[in-house]
Scaffold this motif. Structure first.
Motif, PDB file in Angstrom:
ATOM      1  N   GLU A 113       8.460   6.419  -7.869  1.00  0.00           N
ATOM      2  CA  GLU A 113       8.061   5.007  -7.254  1.00  0.00           C
ATOM      3  C   GLU A 113       6.714   4.634  -7.804  1.00  0.00           C
ATOM      4  OE1 GLU A 113       8.808   8.018  -5.821  1.00  0.00           O
ATOM      5  OE2 GLU A 113      10.216   7.911  -4.226  1.00  0.00           O
ATOM      6  N   ASN A 123       3.620  -1.521   0.532  1.00  0.00           N
ATOM      7  CA  ASN A 123       5.076  -0.992   1.078  1.00  0.00           C
ATOM      8  C   ASN A 123       5.301   0.373   0.811  1.00  0.00           C
ATOM      9  OD1 ASN A 123       5.359  -3.708   2.080  1.00  0.00           O
ATOM     10  ND2 ASN A 123       6.428  -4.395   0.379  1.00  0.00           N
ATOM     11  N   LEU A 124       4.795   0.624  -0.467  1.00  0.00           N
ATOM     12  CA  LEU A 124       5.151   2.243  -1.107  1.00  0.00           C
ATOM     13  C   LEU A 124       4.269   3.131   0.277  1.00  0.00           C
ATOM     14  CD1 LEU A 124       6.195   4.322  -3.031  1.00  0.00           C
ATOM     15  CD2 LEU A 124       4.109   3.745  -4.577  1.00  0.00           C
ATOM     16  N   CYS A 126       3.568   2.715   3.150  1.00  0.00           N
ATOM     17  CA  CYS A 126       4.246   2.656   4.239  1.00  0.00           C
ATOM     18  C   CYS A 126       5.712   3.612   4.396  1.00  0.00           C
ATOM     19  CB  CYS A 126       4.919   1.338   4.810  1.00  0.00           C
ATOM     20  SG  CYS A 126       3.238   0.282   5.407  1.00  0.00           S
ATOM     21  N   TRP A 127       6.534   3.435   3.326  1.00  0.00           N
ATOM     22  CA  TRP A 127       7.626   4.223   3.061  1.00  0.00           C
ATOM     23  C   TRP A 127       7.576   5.484   2.755  1.00  0.00           C
ATOM     24  CZ3 TRP A 127       9.923   6.487  -1.241  1.00  0.00           C
ATOM     25  CH2 TRP A 127      11.221   7.154  -1.149  1.00  0.00           C
ATOM     26  N   ALA A 128       6.623   5.952   1.616  1.00  0.00           N
ATOM     27  CA  ALA A 128       6.716   7.183   1.161  1.00  0.00           C
ATOM     28  C   ALA A 128       5.614   7.913   2.136  1.00  0.00           C
ATOM     29  CB  ALA A 128       6.325   7.400  -0.147  1.00  0.00           C
ATOM     30  N   PHE A 158       8.758  -1.396  -4.436  1.00  0.00           N
ATOM     31  CA  PHE A 158       9.115  -1.768  -2.986  1.00  0.00           C
ATOM     32  C   PHE A 158       8.733  -3.146  -2.794  1.00  0.00           C
ATOM     33  CE2 PHE A 158       9.458   2.605  -2.910  1.00  0.00           C
ATOM     34  CZ  PHE A 158      10.229   3.003  -2.255  1.00  0.00           C
TER      35      PHE A 158
END
Length: 159
Positions: A113, A123-124, A126-128, A158
């Motif tokens: 990522e 966004n990264l 928040c996701w990872a 992302f």
């Protein structure tokens, strides 16, 4: 993805593959369906994933930390893959893992990522949730080069 890996890396029935951070082994299962005699190996640090993977695909799936030395001989595998796993490592462990991937594989493919701007970084993040390595494309390329990784790699963003 399994079909693409087989074609791109010219994998055959006698090929040996290692999935670093294999999770529940879904990709290994797909590879095994396409090449039933292929020797597949995988490891993950997650006890949950290993408890819940399909035991019919291989007895060579085990618990191991990607930051530790891999228990295989040099260039043992035709292909070593690591898909969306390395971001979980701190930089000093990341370097060890990249070097181990290069050591045990004749060829390798890493997917990580990354981000190209502040929105993608947010966004990264928040996701990872378990991510320790938030690096831009240029930073990842620098890490690969400075750790003698010359295999293939790809970035996921992302938007």
């Amino acid at each position: 993805l399994a079909k693409k890996l087989i074609k791109t890396y010219n994998l055959k029935s006698d090929s040996k593959i290692l999935d670093v951070g294999c999770g529940k082994g879904f990709l290994l299962k797909e590879l095994k369906k396409l090449l039933p005699k292929m020797q597949i190996h995988g490891f993950d640090i997650s006890r949950y994933a290993l408890k819940n993977f399909d035991k019919s695909i291989s007895k060579n799936i085990f618990r191991h930390d990607a930051a530790k030395k891999f228990p295989f001989k040099n260039k043992y595998f035709n292909l070593v893959i690591s898909i969306n796993t390395l971001h979980n490592l701190e930089i000093y462990d990341l370097k060890k893992s990249i070097r181990e991937i290069s050591r045990v594989g004749k060829k390798s493919y890493i997917s990580v990522e990354s981000y190209r701007n502040d929105k993608e970084l947010f966004n990264l993040q928040c996701w990872a949730l378990t991510c320790h390595s938030f690096f831009s494309r240029k930073e990842w390329q620098w890490i690969f080069k400075n750790n003698n990784y010359f295999g293939d790699y790809e970035f996921i963003y992302f938007n």
